[in-house]
Design a protein around this motif. Structure first.
Motif, PDB file in Angstrom:
ATOM      1  N   PRO A  37       0.826  -1.213   0.000  1.00 25.12           N
ATOM      2  CA  PRO A  37       0.000   0.000   0.000  1.00 25.12           C
ATOM      3  C   PRO A  37       0.854   1.254   0.000  1.00 25.12           C
ATOM      4  O   PRO A  37       2.048   1.222   0.302  1.00 25.12           O
ATOM      5  N   TYR A  38       0.212   2.354  -0.339  1.00 22.21           N
ATOM      6  CA  TYR A  38       0.867   3.658  -0.283  1.00 22.21           C
ATOM      7  C   TYR A  38       0.657   4.290   1.100  1.00 22.21           C
ATOM      8  O   TYR A  38      -0.379   4.096   1.736  1.00 22.21           O
ATOM      9  N   ARG A  39       1.634   5.059   1.542  1.00 22.31           N
ATOM     10  CA  ARG A  39       1.462   5.890   2.744  1.00 22.31           C
ATOM     11  C   ARG A  39       1.873   7.306   2.389  1.00 22.31           C
ATOM     12  O   ARG A  39       3.050   7.588   2.175  1.00 22.31           O
ATOM     13  N   SER A  40       0.885   8.179   2.291  1.00 29.30           N
ATOM     14  CA  SER A  40       1.152   9.572   1.938  1.00 29.30           C
ATOM     15  C   SER A  40       1.515  10.361   3.191  1.00 29.30           C
ATOM     16  O   SER A  40       0.838  10.262   4.215  1.00 29.30           O
ATOM     17  N   VAL A  41       2.587  11.138   3.097  1.00 32.99           N
ATOM     18  CA  VAL A  41       3.069  11.944   4.216  1.00 32.99           C
ATOM     19  C   VAL A  41       3.294  13.362   3.723  1.00 32.99           C
ATOM     20  O   VAL A  41       4.030  13.576   2.755  1.00 32.99           O
ATOM     21  N   LEU A  42       2.655  14.334   4.372  1.00 32.07           N
ATOM     22  CA  LEU A  42       2.882  15.733   4.039  1.00 32.07           C
ATOM     23  C   LEU A  42       3.986  16.266   4.943  1.00 32.07           C
ATOM     24  O   LEU A  42       3.838  16.296   6.169  1.00 32.07           O
ATOM     25  N   ALA A  43       5.094  16.666   4.344  1.00 32.52           N
ATOM     26  CA  ALA A  43       6.226  17.217   5.099  1.00 32.52           C
ATOM     27  C   ALA A  43       6.352  18.703   4.805  1.00 32.52           C
ATOM     28  O   ALA A  43       6.282  19.124   3.644  1.00 32.52           O
ATOM     29  N   THR A  44       6.544  19.496   5.835  1.00 28.90           N
ATOM     30  CA  THR A  44       6.658  20.940   5.691  1.00 28.90           C
ATOM     31  C   THR A  44       7.863  21.452   6.464  1.00 28.90           C
ATOM     32  O   THR A  44       8.360  20.771   7.369  1.00 28.90           O
ATOM     33  N   PRO A  45       8.352  22.649   6.123  1.00 35.38           N
ATOM     34  CA  PRO A  45       9.462  23.219   6.894  1.00 35.38           C
ATOM     35  C   PRO A  45       9.089  23.359   8.372  1.00 35.38           C
ATOM     36  O   PRO A  45       8.055  23.937   8.707  1.00 35.38           O
ATOM     37  N   GLU A  65      12.937  18.786   7.565  1.00 36.68           N
ATOM     38  CA  GLU A  65      14.353  18.724   7.933  1.00 36.68           C
ATOM     39  C   GLU A  65      14.732  17.425   8.631  1.00 36.68           C
ATOM     40  O   GLU A  65      15.900  17.028   8.621  1.00 36.68           O
ATOM     41  N   GLN A  66      13.766  16.734   9.207  1.00 40.34           N
ATOM     42  CA  GLN A  66      14.071  15.546  10.005  1.00 40.34           C
ATOM     43  C   GLN A  66      13.701  14.243   9.327  1.00 40.34           C
ATOM     44  O   GLN A  66      14.009  13.168   9.851  1.00 40.34           O
ATOM     45  N   PHE A  67      13.045  14.326   8.182  1.00 42.04           N
ATOM     46  CA  PHE A  67      12.559  13.089   7.566  1.00 42.04           C
ATOM     47  C   PHE A  67      13.712  12.260   7.025  1.00 42.04           C
ATOM     48  O   PHE A  67      14.668  12.770   6.462  1.00 42.04           O
ATOM     49  N   PRO A  89      16.534  28.238   1.414  1.00 46.09           N
ATOM     50  CA  PRO A  89      17.600  27.240   1.381  1.00 46.09           C
ATOM     51  C   PRO A  89      17.280  25.993   2.177  1.00 46.09           C
ATOM     52  O   PRO A  89      17.797  24.907   1.866  1.00 46.09           O
ATOM     53  N   VAL A  90      16.445  26.098   3.193  1.00 42.80           N
ATOM     54  CA  VAL A  90      16.054  24.919   3.965  1.00 42.80           C
ATOM     55  C   VAL A  90      15.225  23.978   3.094  1.00 42.80           C
ATOM     56  O   VAL A  90      15.483  22.769   3.029  1.00 42.80           O
ATOM     57  N   ARG A  97      18.433  16.633  -0.608  1.00 45.80           N
ATOM     58  CA  ARG A  97      18.851  15.499   0.229  1.00 45.80           C
ATOM     59  C   ARG A  97      17.882  14.325   0.111  1.00 45.80           C
ATOM     60  O   ARG A  97      18.287  13.171  -0.066  1.00 45.80           O
ATOM     61  N   LEU A  98      16.600  14.625   0.179  1.00 47.59           N
ATOM     62  CA  LEU A  98      15.591  13.571   0.148  1.00 47.59           C
ATOM     63  C   LEU A  98      15.471  12.921  -1.226  1.00 47.59           C
ATOM     64  O   LEU A  98      15.112  11.754  -1.335  1.00 47.59           O
TER      65      LEU A  98
END
Length: 343
Positions: A37-45, A65-67, A89-90, A97-98
């Motif tokens: 299955p898919y797992r959708s994750v919303l990542a934000t600054p 930044e931590q993912f 830049p973040v 990186r990701l």
């Protein structure tokens, strides 16, 4: 992987549909049997909630930044805040990186700006929302911008056009991952009329806005679009419009820059192209549905408009030729007929 992690990068000013088209489609894929299955994750600054273009607030599931990986698909959403995101830049550094931890990288709409700033589109053919294509090509001459397709895949990087093209790209990903049957099931689940191929143009002639307008022309072109198999001769259209054939021709030449017959032929050709690229319908059936008198008539129209016969178009769909009368952009934006920077 026991699940496919789809990491969606959001930021203030992201377009909600850019995010929801992806995550909702993948949720439906899970419900009808996606395995893994898919797992959708919303990542934000900073893992902070974001305010979308529409004013709605979205809570984040992860801090950008931590993912850590593994990541199946890294996808950057678009939106009016894309320039601020690309200048952060973040955001740019962690997208870069990701991307190295991801099986594939993608963007929706103006999210391509963030990928470009991260150096992930260098020497690649990409697309974005047609209103921003010229700007993207100008700012990043090292990438090859094609404003026409709904989505483009170049190696393990995919970019899509404006807003709802996110749905088409997601369906393509589901088909890659789980097969055509599941992708069609997702399309049915979101009540998509058809799963559009990536080569289909973002802009249809049926959506083209003109410099001026005329009620007779607007009603006539609407009738043509909804009744392609009917009698659409100049006489029939003039009778429907309640004007003479000569006057209808003058109106079309003024507002559409084509005669009624030329417009009808082009409308039928574009509709047939859509069916060829997205269905397995036989050529004679397509010719009948689109109002061509025979498959030979349809073949002649395709050779004129696309340079190839229908059978060749079905094998390798190509976008329609650039119109001499391009759509009128929103104020402040330019339209690219065919940006080819860095090629």
């Amino acid at each position: 992987m026991p699940e496919r992690v789809i990491l969606v990068v959001g930021y203030d000013g992201a377009e909600l549909l850019d995010i929801a088209c992806v995550t909702s489609s993948l949720d439906i894929a899970n419900r009808i049997g996606a395995s893994p299955p898919y797992r959708s994750v919303l990542a934000t600054p900073g893992g902070q909630p974001i305010t979308c273009d529409s004013g709605l607030r979205l809570a984040a599931q992860a801090t950008l930044e931590q993912f850590r990986g593994p990541i199946d698909t890294l996808l950057v959403s678009g939106g009016l805040g894309h320039r601020d995101a690309a200048e952060n830049p973040v955001v740019v550094g962690h997208v870069r990186r990701l991307a190295a931890l991801s099986r594939r990288v993608a963007s929706v709409c103006t999210g391509a700006t963030v990928l470009a700033e991260a150096g992930l589109l260098t020497n690649k053919r990409v697309t974005t929302h047609w209103m921003y294509a010229e700007q993207l090509a100008r700012n990043y001459p090292e990438i090859i911008v094609d404003p026409d397709p709904i989505y483009v895949r170049d190696g393990d990087v995919a970019t899509s056009g404006g807003v709802t093209s996110a749905l088409d790209l997601t369906l393509a990903f589901v088909e890659d991952d789980h097969g055509m049957a599941l992708a069609r099931g997702v399309a049915l689940g979101v009540v998509a009329y058809l799963q559009r191929p990536g080569a289909q143009a973002q802009l249809s002639m049926f959506l083209t806005r003109r410099d001026g307008d005329d009620l007779v022309v607007r009603r006539t072109t609407s009738h043509i679009a909804g009744n392609l198999a009917d009698d659409l001769t100049a006489g029939a259209l003039a009778k429907l419009a309640g004007v003479s054939e000569r006057h209808l021709s003058r109106l079309f030449l003024t507002y559409v820059r084509e005669t009624p017959a030329q417009y009808v032929r082009r409308a039928r050709t574009e509709a047939a192209a859509h069916l060829l690229a997205s269905t397995a319908m036989p050529l004679p059936a397509i010719a009948r549905r689109c109002g061509f008198g025979s498959t030979e008539t349809m073949r002649q129209a395709f050779v004129t408009h696309y340079g190839v016969p229908p059978s060749a178009y079905r094998r390798n769909p190509v976008g329609p030729p650039t119109e001499s009368d391009p759509p009128v952009p929103a104020p402040g934006y330019a339209v690219v007929g065919a940006a080819r920077s860095g090629s």
